[in-house]
Write a protein that holds these residues in place. Structure first.
Motif, PDB file in Angstrom:
ATOM      1  N   ALA A 153      -2.291   5.987   6.361  1.00 11.88           N
ATOM      2  CA  ALA A 153      -1.468   5.840   5.296  1.00 11.88           C
ATOM      3  C   ALA A 153      -0.235   6.898   5.126  1.00 11.88           C
ATOM      4  CB  ALA A 153      -1.841   6.119   3.844  1.00 11.88           C
ATOM      5  N   SER A 154      -0.457   8.223   5.699  1.00 12.19           N
ATOM      6  CA  SER A 154       0.353   9.304   5.965  1.00 12.19           C
ATOM      7  C   SER A 154       1.344   8.820   7.143  1.00 12.19           C
ATOM      8  CB  SER A 154      -0.229  10.319   6.341  1.00 12.19           C
ATOM      9  OG  SER A 154       0.760  11.418   6.917  1.00 12.19           O
ATOM     10  N   LEU A 207      -0.364  -1.304   3.368  1.00 12.62           N
ATOM     11  CA  LEU A 207       0.020  -0.032   3.076  1.00 12.62           C
ATOM     12  C   LEU A 207       1.477   0.021   3.160  1.00 12.62           C
ATOM     13  CD1 LEU A 207      -2.561   1.827   5.419  1.00 12.62           C
ATOM     14  CD2 LEU A 207      -2.342   1.929   2.776  1.00 12.62           C
ATOM     15  N   THR A 208       2.180  -0.657   3.957  1.00 12.58           N
ATOM     16  CA  THR A 208       3.801  -0.822   3.860  1.00 12.58           C
ATOM     17  C   THR A 208       4.383  -1.111   2.545  1.00 12.58           C
ATOM     18  OG1 THR A 208       3.603  -1.029   6.380  1.00 12.58           O
ATOM     19  CG2 THR A 208       5.765  -1.462   5.164  1.00 12.58           C
ATOM     20  N   ILE A 267       2.511   5.789   7.981  1.00 15.85           N
ATOM     21  CA  ILE A 267       3.375   4.653   7.453  1.00 15.85           C
ATOM     22  C   ILE A 267       4.472   5.441   6.585  1.00 15.85           C
ATOM     23  CG2 ILE A 267       3.356   2.798   5.966  1.00 15.85           C
ATOM     24  CD1 ILE A 267       0.921   1.747   7.051  1.00 15.85           C
ATOM     25  N   ALA A 268       4.056   6.351   5.580  1.00 15.71           N
ATOM     26  CA  ALA A 268       4.870   7.168   4.722  1.00 15.71           C
ATOM     27  C   ALA A 268       5.841   8.017   5.623  1.00 15.71           C
ATOM     28  CB  ALA A 268       4.203   8.183   3.715  1.00 15.71           C
ATOM     29  N   ARG A 313      -3.881  -4.513   7.056  1.00 15.89           N
ATOM     30  CA  ARG A 313      -3.953  -3.194   6.336  1.00 15.89           C
ATOM     31  C   ARG A 313      -2.476  -2.480   6.654  1.00 15.89           C
ATOM     32  NH1 ARG A 313      -4.900  -1.293   1.935  1.00 15.89           N
ATOM     33  NH2 ARG A 313      -5.609   0.923   1.753  1.00 15.89           N
ATOM     34  N   GLN A 364       4.804   1.149  -0.305  1.00 11.24           N
ATOM     35  CA  GLN A 364       5.833   2.365  -0.316  1.00 11.24           C
ATOM     36  C   GLN A 364       6.697   2.117  -1.454  1.00 11.24           C
ATOM     37  OE1 GLN A 364       5.623   4.980   1.929  1.00 11.24           O
ATOM     38  NE2 GLN A 364       3.718   3.935   2.235  1.00 11.24           N
ATOM     39  N   GLU A 389      -8.205   5.877   7.403  1.00  8.88           N
ATOM     40  CA  GLU A 389      -7.420   5.122   6.407  1.00  8.88           C
ATOM     41  C   GLU A 389      -6.229   6.142   5.950  1.00  8.88           C
ATOM     42  OE1 GLU A 389      -6.859   2.010   3.862  1.00  8.88           O
ATOM     43  OE2 GLU A 389      -7.574   2.047   5.630  1.00  8.88           O
ATOM     44  N   GLU A 390      -6.807   7.397   5.556  1.00  8.00           N
ATOM     45  CA  GLU A 390      -5.800   8.403   4.989  1.00  8.00           C
ATOM     46  C   GLU A 390      -4.676   8.711   5.682  1.00  8.00           C
ATOM     47  OE1 GLU A 390      -5.967  12.982   2.985  1.00  8.00           O
ATOM     48  OE2 GLU A 390      -7.805  11.680   3.202  1.00  8.00           O
TER      49      GLU A 390
END
Length: 367
Positions: free
Chosen positions: A196-197, A229-230, A199-200, A225, A233, A192-193
């Motif tokens: 997320a990174s 997560l997007t 996508i950032a 998901r 942002q 998960e982490e």
């Protein structure tokens, strides 16, 4: 996501032919499955009709120890010719020679190896070497070659490789992966982490097309998901996403993700400044007509500010008659009248007259 898949296939063919991708942009206008088959035919044409010389070199290579063959490959053949010879060897023999070569030389050679030989060779290599080669490819920015290999790597190797390559390499490789059926499993391994990174990073580094392509190749909870997560942002990053999508006409890749958002997340997207311009909204409506993504689009319309909903209604009301007919047929097919009628209410009288004259509307009451 056919447009993104078509672009990825074009990049792969350009890589095979060693030409600039810009010379092959005409391929992106063809059905993506046709382009994929053409790539398969290109591989066969390039590697099946190898000069007799390669077979003679490969035969001679079998007569000397692997270390000597590796030295010959490095000193006399060079990366391109060494890869061509490796493609004529039995996978086990090729693996024995590769394990004697410097990693940098192997990484450069990988780009020229017959893609059909990759699995047989990679599965015979020592895991430590596989990890080092993958990291070297990432450092070279050779995502196309990584995309050929990654689908054949073991979970153990992937767990060691992923922390050592940056987010851009993960996105770039996922975009051109030759085994998209493996992508969901690789995302599971990321965790998960890290997801997320990544996508950032797509937001910060202008890699939204690559991220959209990856999202389009996974399904179910993973895609939802990624969408969530997007949506989390910062607003300015989401604005760059919308602008990129508008400029490259990638609505067919974005709208299915927006449809997966919960109401609050969808409202966040709907309130973006970039979605208020008439040009963007007009292009969006035309894209929805072309792709028949009304079921994905209408929930977003419902969440738009009032002035933006009016822009969408006005644009839809001025569509050419064939497009209005297509809209009506798709709405009727998917039973989306409850979502469409509020839009019709916002149209001027002339547009309403055109709408209600369509056969598909005859059985539905006017607002």
């Amino acid at each position: 996501m056919d447009k993104l898949r078509g672009k990825a296939e074009t990049l792969k063919i350009a890589h095979l032919l060693d030409v600039e991708p810009g010379t092959l942009t005409f391929l992106q206008d063809l059905p993506v499955e046709d382009v994929r088959r053409f790539r398969t035919q290109t591989v066969a044409a390039l590697f099946d009709r190898a000069p007799e010389m390669l077979d003679r070199i490969a035969s001679a290579t079998k007569l000397v120890p692997a270390g000597v063959a590796a030295a010959i490959s490095q000193k006399a053949l060079g990366p391109r010719l060494a890869a061509a010879v490796a493609g004529r060897l039995e996978p086990a023999r090729a693996a024995d020679i590769i394990e004697k070569l410097p990693v940098t030389f192997t990484a450069e050679s990988c780009a020229h190896l017959d893609p059909r030989r990759i699995e047989g060779i990679v599965t015979r290599l020592d895991e430590n070497l596989v990890v080092r080669i993958a990291v070297a490819l990432a450092e070279r920015g050779d995502h196309l070659t990584m995309g050929r290999f990654v689908g054949h790597l073991s979970d153990a190797a992937l767990r060691r490789i992923l922390p050592q390559v940056d987010d851009a390499a993960v996105l770039g490789t996922g975009y051109v992966i030759d085994a998209p059926e493996r992508l969901g499993h690789i995302i599971d391994l990321l965790g998960e982490e890290r997801l997320a990174s990544i996508i950032a990073s797509a937001s910060a580094q202008g890699l939204w097309p690559e991220a959209l392509a990856v999202a389009g190749m996974v399904t179910g909870a993973q895609r939802a998901r990624i969408a969530s997560l997007t949506a989390a942002q910062p607003q300015d990053h989401l604005d760059t996403l919308v602008r990129t999508v508008a400029e490259q006409d990638l609505w067919e890749s974005l709208l299915p993700l927006v449809a997966l958002l919960d109401p609050e997340e969808r409202r966040t997207v709907a309130e973006l400044p970039s979605l208020r311009g008439e040009d963007v909204l007009g292009g969006l409506v035309r894209a929805v007509v072309a792709t028949a993504l009304w079921a994905e689009f209408l929930p977003l319309v419902h969440a738009l500010p009032a002035d933006s909903r009016k822009t969408v209604a006005d644009t839809a009301g001025t569509l050419p008659a064939p497009d209005l007919d297509a809209l009506a047929r798709e709405v009727d097919k998917q039973d989306l009248w409850d979502l469409v009628m509020p839009l019709v209410e916002l149209m001027d009288d002339a547009a309403k007259t055109r709408i209600f004259a369509l056969p598909a509307f005859q059985d539905h009451p006017e607002p």
